[in-house]
Design a protein around this motif. Structure first.
Motif, PDB file in Angstrom:
ATOM      1  N   GLY A   1       0.826  -1.196   0.000  1.00  0.00           N
ATOM      2  CA  GLY A   1       0.000   0.000   0.000  1.00  0.00           C
ATOM      3  C   GLY A   1       0.858   1.243   0.000  1.00  0.00           C
ATOM      4  O   GLY A   1       1.868   1.314   0.706  1.00  0.00           O
ATOM      5  N   ILE A   2       0.466   2.220  -0.812  1.00  0.00           N
ATOM      6  CA  ILE A   2       1.220   3.469  -0.900  1.00  0.00           C
ATOM      7  C   ILE A   2       0.227   4.625  -0.919  1.00  0.00           C
ATOM      8  O   ILE A   2      -0.857   4.515  -1.506  1.00  0.00           O
ATOM      9  N   GLY A   3       0.578   5.707  -0.280  1.00  0.00           N
ATOM     10  CA  GLY A   3      -0.301   6.867  -0.226  1.00  0.00           C
ATOM     11  C   GLY A   3       0.146   7.964  -1.156  1.00  0.00           C
ATOM     12  O   GLY A   3       1.127   7.824  -1.906  1.00  0.00           O
TER      13      GLY A   3
ATOM     14  N   ALA B   1       9.840  -1.823   5.769  1.00  0.00           N
ATOM     15  CA  ALA B   1       9.464  -3.138   5.236  1.00  0.00           C
ATOM     16  C   ALA B   1       8.873  -3.004   3.836  1.00  0.00           C
ATOM     17  O   ALA B   1       9.155  -3.812   2.940  1.00  0.00           O
ATOM     18  N   SER B   2       8.059  -1.993   3.620  1.00  0.00           N
ATOM     19  CA  SER B   2       7.475  -1.770   2.307  1.00  0.00           C
ATOM     20  C   SER B   2       8.543  -1.335   1.304  1.00  0.00           C
ATOM     21  O   SER B   2       8.569  -1.789   0.151  1.00  0.00           O
ATOM     22  N   ARG B   3       9.432  -0.462   1.732  1.00  0.00           N
ATOM     23  CA  ARG B   3      10.507  -0.022   0.844  1.00  0.00           C
ATOM     24  C   ARG B   3      11.379  -1.205   0.422  1.00  0.00           C
ATOM     25  O   ARG B   3      11.755  -1.321  -0.755  1.00  0.00           O
TER      26      ARG B   3
ATOM     27  N   SER C   1      -3.312   1.527  -3.778  1.00  0.00           N
ATOM     28  CA  SER C   1      -3.592   2.785  -3.079  1.00  0.00           C
ATOM     29  C   SER C   1      -4.020   2.491  -1.650  1.00  0.00           C
ATOM     30  O   SER C   1      -5.002   1.774  -1.419  1.00  0.00           O
ATOM     31  N   GLY C   2      -3.280   3.021  -0.690  1.00  0.00           N
ATOM     32  CA  GLY C   2      -3.658   2.865   0.713  1.00  0.00           C
ATOM     33  C   GLY C   2      -3.670   1.427   1.166  1.00  0.00           C
ATOM     34  O   GLY C   2      -2.700   0.687   0.980  1.00  0.00           O
ATOM     35  N   ASP C   3      -4.777   1.005   1.737  1.00  0.00           N
ATOM     36  CA  ASP C   3      -4.924  -0.359   2.238  1.00  0.00           C
ATOM     37  C   ASP C   3      -5.376  -1.258   1.091  1.00  0.00           C
ATOM     38  O   ASP C   3      -6.491  -1.124   0.595  1.00  0.00           O
TER      39      ASP C   3
ATOM     40  N   PRO D   1       0.000  -3.053   4.323  1.00  0.00           N
ATOM     41  CA  PRO D   1      -0.970  -1.961   4.129  1.00  0.00           C
ATOM     42  C   PRO D   1      -0.408  -0.602   4.511  1.00  0.00           C
ATOM     43  O   PRO D   1       0.567  -0.470   5.258  1.00  0.00           O
ATOM     44  N   HIS D   2      -1.069   0.395   3.994  1.00  0.00           N
ATOM     45  CA  HIS D   2      -0.807   1.804   4.287  1.00  0.00           C
ATOM     46  C   HIS D   2      -2.134   2.369   4.772  1.00  0.00           C
ATOM     47  O   HIS D   2      -3.195   1.821   4.437  1.00  0.00           O
ATOM     48  N   PRO D   3      -2.150   3.435   5.564  1.00  0.00           N
ATOM     49  CA  PRO D   3      -3.450   4.022   5.933  1.00  0.00           C
ATOM     50  C   PRO D   3      -4.281   4.333   4.691  1.00  0.00           C
ATOM     51  O   PRO D   3      -3.788   4.897   3.723  1.00  0.00           O
ATOM     52  N   SER D   4      -5.556   3.939   4.743  1.00  0.00           N
ATOM     53  CA  SER D   4      -6.445   4.175   3.599  1.00  0.00           C
ATOM     54  C   SER D   4      -6.866   5.633   3.550  1.00  0.00           C
ATOM     55  O   SER D   4      -6.729   6.391   4.526  1.00  0.00           O
TER      56      SER D   4
END
Length: 420
Positions: A19-21, A31-33, A88-90, A113-116
């Motif tokens: 997930g990316i904002g 961890a996402s990077r 996008s986001g979550d 996940p990323h904040p939605s």
């Protein structure tokens, strides 16, 4: 989805779903990077891929359109490679995560996940997430928003693009919610975050950033028809030619049909579509097919479904029982017309899933005899529903009796018999 449609990646190489904002690389945890840096294949929307720095050196593949059919094909084409999919986001909230889980299997995914946008919007507005309705218009009809409109409720609309806020304002005016306040939150979480506010009745903002979410504080206009959440909407909510299951009988009929999330209804002899419409309004995952032989009525059912927030109701223009062939097996069947068609009731009973419910209404003696016979063979409940309305009688008030409705309802046994 059949097994032939799934192409899980090779064992030992899970698909990372990241997930990316709108804040891009800067907003990602390590961890996402790391998942994006080490990926050999990066799949995502063009806007999302453009957010990645050069150090993410994997092959970049933008989703084609339509997206959903491409999911199994792309996973199969790159099986055995380290794949990262941007979302996008979550990813599991109205995102690509669902399609990936259904295609590859949840065990083959590692979701980061990323904040939605919903979480960001509620944080900006001070709205509790659990008390806020969310409606997505991404790939969905605008009319899907209508069912969520109730006075005093808060709704977040996931936009399909820059034009969505204006379209939402127009729908609110049309549905009697013109006094509602709209807040458009653009580029949430990024340095370019921007907010627009206004009232739907007086919305004059031009289209802005395509990456936006629309917050609606619902206010019903004075005099606008009130539509509740329970079955039994006012009769005037429907366009009809007289072929309408009236409000009180409709409420009793839906109670007998007992809709539950995810279930499918056949509304046979749909008339104005009121039973199918209110079945689907019970829960967003409820589905319905209305079968109607009259072309004008079939078109009317579609218009009623759109106006009342369930544009996904499927309308089949055909006569029953022939028009039922090939339809998905139902969890419940309502027969509101055409009961005297040869074999109709038995066809509907045979089609039901074990544990499914069949409800049939009639006002004629000929059809009542068929329901009495069905009651004798299958059991269930046979009832007569009588409704009377108070009307003026000279200077006084008296009762005007509507035609009584005979209703048969039954549940098919778990190891049911299709025999007549």
């Amino acid at each position: 989805m059949s097994s032939t449609d799934t192409h899980p990646p090779a064992p030992g190489r899970p698909v990372h779903v990241v997930g990316i904002g709108a804040d891009g690389w800067a907003g990602l945890p390590e961890a996402s990077r790391d998942a994006l840096r080490t990926a050999q294949v990066l799949i995502g929307g063009g806007r999302q891929l453009d957010l990645l720095p050069a150090e993410c050196a994997g092959e970049r593949i933008a989703w084609p359109s339509p997206l959903r059919p491409a999911v199994p094909r792309l996973l199969a084409a790159h099986a055995g490679r380290r794949i990262a999919v941007l979302a996008s986001g979550d990813p599991m909230f109205h995102g690509i995560g669902r399609a990936l889980a259904e295609t590859a299997g949840a065990d083959e995914l590692r979701v980061l996940p990323h904040p939605s946008s919903v979480s960001h919007a509620c944080a900006r507005l001070g709205w509790p997430v659990e008390d806020t309705e969310t409606v997505t218009l991404v790939g969905r009809p605008l009319d899907a928003l209508s069912a969520a409109l109730h006075h005093g409720r808060r709704v977040l609309v996931l936009s399909a693009g820059a034009a969505t806020p204006g379209e939402v304002a127009a729908l609110l005016r049309e549905r009697g919610f013109g006094p509602s306040r709209l807040t458009v939150l653009e580029q949430l979480g990024s340095a370019r975050e921007h907010t627009l506010t206004g009232i739907a009745d007086d919305w004059r903002h031009p289209p802005g950033d395509p990456l936006n979410i629309v917050a609606v504080a619902c206010v019903r206009a004075p005099g606008a028809l009130r539509l509740g959440a329970a079955p039994g909407l006012p009769d005037e909510a429907y366009e009809h030619d007289g072929q309408l299951t009236k409000r009180h009988v409709r409420a009793a009929t839906l109670a007998a049909l007992a809709p539950a999330p995810g279930e499918l209804l056949w509304d046979v002899g749909g008339g104005s579509g009121s039973i199918g419409v209110e079945w689907m309004r019970v829960h967003r995952s409820c589905r319905a097919v209305a079968v109607e032989r009259d072309a004008a009525r079939a078109d009317r059912i579609a218009r009623n479904a759109a106006a009342l927030g369930v544009p996904g109701l499927r309308v089949v223009h055909a006569a029953a029982p022939g028009g039922l062939a090939g339809l998905e097996q139902p969890d419940a069947v309502f027969v509101g017309g055409g009961l005297t068609a040869p074999g109709l009731l038995d066809t509907c009973w045979a089609a039901l899933r074990p544990g499914g419910r069949l409800v049939a209404n009639t006002v004629t003696l000929e059809s009542e005899a068929l329901l009495a016979d069905a009651y004798r063979r299958h059991g269930g409940d046979l009832v007569r529903l009588a409704v009377a309305h108070a009307v003026p009688v000279g200077g006084f008030t008296g009762w005007r009796q509507a035609m009584p409705v005979t209703q048969w309802s039954a549940t098919k046994p778990a190891h049911g018999s299709d025999a007549p």
